[in-house]
Design a protein around this motif. Structure first.
Motif, mmCIF file in Angstrom:
data_model
loop_
_atom_site.group_PDB
_atom_site.id
_atom_site.type_symbol
_atom_site.label_atom_id
_atom_site.label_comp_id
_atom_site.label_asym_id
_atom_site.label_seq_id
_atom_site.Cartn_x
_atom_site.Cartn_y
_atom_site.Cartn_z
ATOM 1 N N LEU A 10 -4.233 0.660 -2.488
ATOM 2 C CA LEU A 10 -3.490 -0.707 -2.957
ATOM 3 C C LEU A 10 -2.603 -0.592 -4.208
ATOM 4 O O LEU A 10 -3.051 0.040 -5.231
ATOM 5 C CB LEU A 10 -4.610 -1.682 -2.840
ATOM 6 C CG LEU A 10 -4.138 -3.085 -3.385
ATOM 7 C CD1 LEU A 10 -3.369 -3.721 -2.222
ATOM 8 C CD2 LEU A 10 -5.416 -4.125 -3.765
ATOM 9 N N GLY A 27 5.631 -2.360 9.264
ATOM 10 C CA GLY A 27 5.958 -0.927 10.059
ATOM 11 C C GLY A 27 5.830 0.102 9.207
ATOM 12 O O GLY A 27 5.739 1.332 9.883
ATOM 13 N N TYR A 53 0.822 -1.339 -0.074
ATOM 14 C CA TYR A 53 -0.090 0.084 -0.184
ATOM 15 C C TYR A 53 0.804 1.304 -0.045
ATOM 16 O O TYR A 53 2.114 1.335 0.569
ATOM 17 C CB TYR A 53 -1.055 0.188 1.248
ATOM 18 C CG TYR A 53 -1.876 -1.095 1.412
ATOM 19 C CD1 TYR A 53 -1.608 -2.307 1.819
ATOM 20 C CD2 TYR A 53 -3.164 -0.872 0.834
ATOM 21 C CE1 TYR A 53 -2.435 -3.312 1.913
ATOM 22 C CE2 TYR A 53 -4.040 -2.108 0.913
ATOM 23 C CZ TYR A 53 -3.758 -3.086 1.433
ATOM 24 O OH TYR A 53 -4.673 -4.263 1.543
ATOM 25 N N TYR A 112 3.530 0.458 2.873
ATOM 26 C CA TYR A 112 3.266 -0.750 4.011
ATOM 27 C C TYR A 112 3.270 -1.998 3.089
ATOM 28 O O TYR A 112 2.345 -2.012 2.109
ATOM 29 C CB TYR A 112 2.097 -0.445 4.506
ATOM 30 C CG TYR A 112 2.127 1.084 5.402
ATOM 31 C CD1 TYR A 112 1.818 2.177 4.947
ATOM 32 C CD2 TYR A 112 2.496 0.800 6.672
ATOM 33 C CE1 TYR A 112 1.779 3.112 5.757
ATOM 34 C CE2 TYR A 112 2.975 1.987 7.724
ATOM 35 C CZ TYR A 112 2.170 3.252 7.031
ATOM 36 O OH TYR A 112 2.472 4.246 7.890
ATOM 37 N N PHE A 118 0.081 -5.785 8.969
ATOM 38 C CA PHE A 118 1.010 -4.766 8.230
ATOM 39 C C PHE A 118 2.427 -4.842 8.820
ATOM 40 O O PHE A 118 2.521 -5.166 9.943
ATOM 41 C CB PHE A 118 0.274 -3.307 8.632
ATOM 42 C CG PHE A 118 -0.965 -3.313 7.586
ATOM 43 C CD1 PHE A 118 -2.159 -3.217 8.253
ATOM 44 C CD2 PHE A 118 -0.888 -2.701 6.443
ATOM 45 C CE1 PHE A 118 -3.286 -2.754 7.594
ATOM 46 C CE2 PHE A 118 -2.158 -2.722 5.462
ATOM 47 C CZ PHE A 118 -3.278 -2.657 6.382
ATOM 48 N N ARG A 135 -3.949 11.027 3.674
ATOM 49 C CA ARG A 135 -4.804 10.468 2.657
ATOM 50 C C ARG A 135 -5.055 8.979 3.130
ATOM 51 O O ARG A 135 -4.045 8.487 4.147
ATOM 52 C CB ARG A 135 -4.102 10.439 1.488
ATOM 53 C CG ARG A 135 -4.036 11.815 0.932
ATOM 54 C CD ARG A 135 -5.290 12.541 0.230
ATOM 55 N NE ARG A 135 -6.069 11.952 -0.590
ATOM 56 C CZ ARG A 135 -5.875 12.072 -1.966
ATOM 57 N NH1 ARG A 135 -4.961 13.001 -2.220
ATOM 58 N NH2 ARG A 135 -6.473 11.536 -2.878
ATOM 59 N N ALA A 136 -6.038 8.331 2.930
ATOM 60 C CA ALA A 136 -6.075 7.102 2.999
ATOM 61 C C ALA A 136 -5.323 6.177 2.268
ATOM 62 O O ALA A 136 -4.780 6.669 1.092
ATOM 63 C CB ALA A 136 -7.692 6.408 2.704
ATOM 64 N N PRO A 137 -4.854 4.989 2.632
ATOM 65 C CA PRO A 137 -4.093 4.035 1.927
ATOM 66 C C PRO A 137 -4.440 3.583 0.501
ATOM 67 O O PRO A 137 -5.786 3.497 0.553
ATOM 68 C CB PRO A 137 -3.642 2.753 2.883
ATOM 69 C CG PRO A 137 -4.186 3.555 4.192
ATOM 70 C CD PRO A 137 -5.115 4.409 3.940
ATOM 71 N N GLN A 180 0.624 5.257 1.035
ATOM 72 C CA GLN A 180 -0.295 6.330 1.680
ATOM 73 C C GLN A 180 0.665 7.757 1.677
ATOM 74 O O GLN A 180 1.696 7.849 2.016
ATOM 75 C CB GLN A 180 -0.203 5.987 3.213
ATOM 76 C CG GLN A 180 -1.426 6.945 3.755
ATOM 77 C CD GLN A 180 -1.473 6.516 5.335
ATOM 78 O OE1 GLN A 180 -0.693 6.085 6.008
ATOM 79 N NE2 GLN A 180 -2.791 6.720 5.871
#
Lengths: 121, 110
Positions: free
Chosen positions: B48, B103, B38, B89, B101, B44-46, B40
């Protein structure tokens, strides 16, 4: 296109209860896993758990088991994340998300914009 | 501390390629085929980028490539652009039937 609409920001006090929501698309909600992800301020993503709304099958990360409750209401096409007694350490952004495929609990193709929860001590 | 280990930060100049690794025990990875990545951006939202280790969702640039060398997973970004500056991530389905996930890795485009 799947849309996830999350409830608004919350400011609560420690010890209070809270339930935040995530409304999904009616045509796909019931038979797609929907999950929750926590992001504490300045920190990384943490997978909390998922629910399959059709039968309420729920899986939690060990880190969040017993700390939160994930639920869903099929009739409202809405998933929930709930706390019975908030702690200051619950302050974070919470995202709901769902995979594209109906036969898997992940990965998460679609994400909500997040709900910010702030808990004062 | 996450069960999936990523470097805290990587950097590269525009046009260069960088690789981000994601290492974990076999018991955590479960199925290396189910690693996803992902992106990010701040606030903002992650999003894919990669799923099943090597596949890209529709709309993701082919500058993003996933691989599964040995007991790690990797994300390579080629032809770095300023808009690639973000957090990345990895995420894996585990033998416990849950996901975890890494780190996270902060990418800086110099």
């Amino acid at each position: 296109e799947v849309q996830l609409v999350q409830s608004g920001a919350e400011m609560k006090k420690a010890g209070e209860s809270l339930k935040i929501s995530c409304k999904g698309s009616p045509n796909s909600f019931t038979r797609h896993w929907i999950g929750w992800v926590r992001q504490m301020p300045g920190k990384g993503l943490e997978w909390m758990g998922v629910i399959y709304p059709d039968d309420s099958d729920t899986r939690y990360s060990p880190s969040f088991q017993g700390q939160v409750t994930i639920s869903a209401d099929k009739s409202l096409t809405t998933a929930y994340l709930q706390w019975s007694s908030l702690k200051a350490s619950d302050s974070a952004m919470y995202y709901c998300a769902t995979p594209r495929d109906s036969d898997s609990s992940g990965p998460f193709d679609y994400w909500g914009l997040g709900t910010r929860v702030t808990v004062s001590s | 501390q996450s069960a999936l280990t990523q470097p805290a930060s990587v950097s590269g100049s525009p046009g260069q390629s960088i690789t981000i690794s994601c290492a974990g025990a076999r018991s955590v990875f479960g199925n290396y085929d189910l690693v996803s990545w992902y992106q990010q951006h701040p606030g903002r939202a992650p999003r894919l980028l990669i799923y099943e280790g090597i596949k890209r969702p529709s709309g993701v640039s082919d500058r993003f490539t996933g691989s599964r060398p040995g007991n790690t997973a990797s994300l390579t970004i080629s032809g770095l652009q300023s808009e690639d500056e973000a957090d990345y991530y990895c995420c894996s389905f585990t033998s416990r039937n849950i996901w975890v996930f890494g780190g996270g890795t902060r990418l800086t485009v110099l």
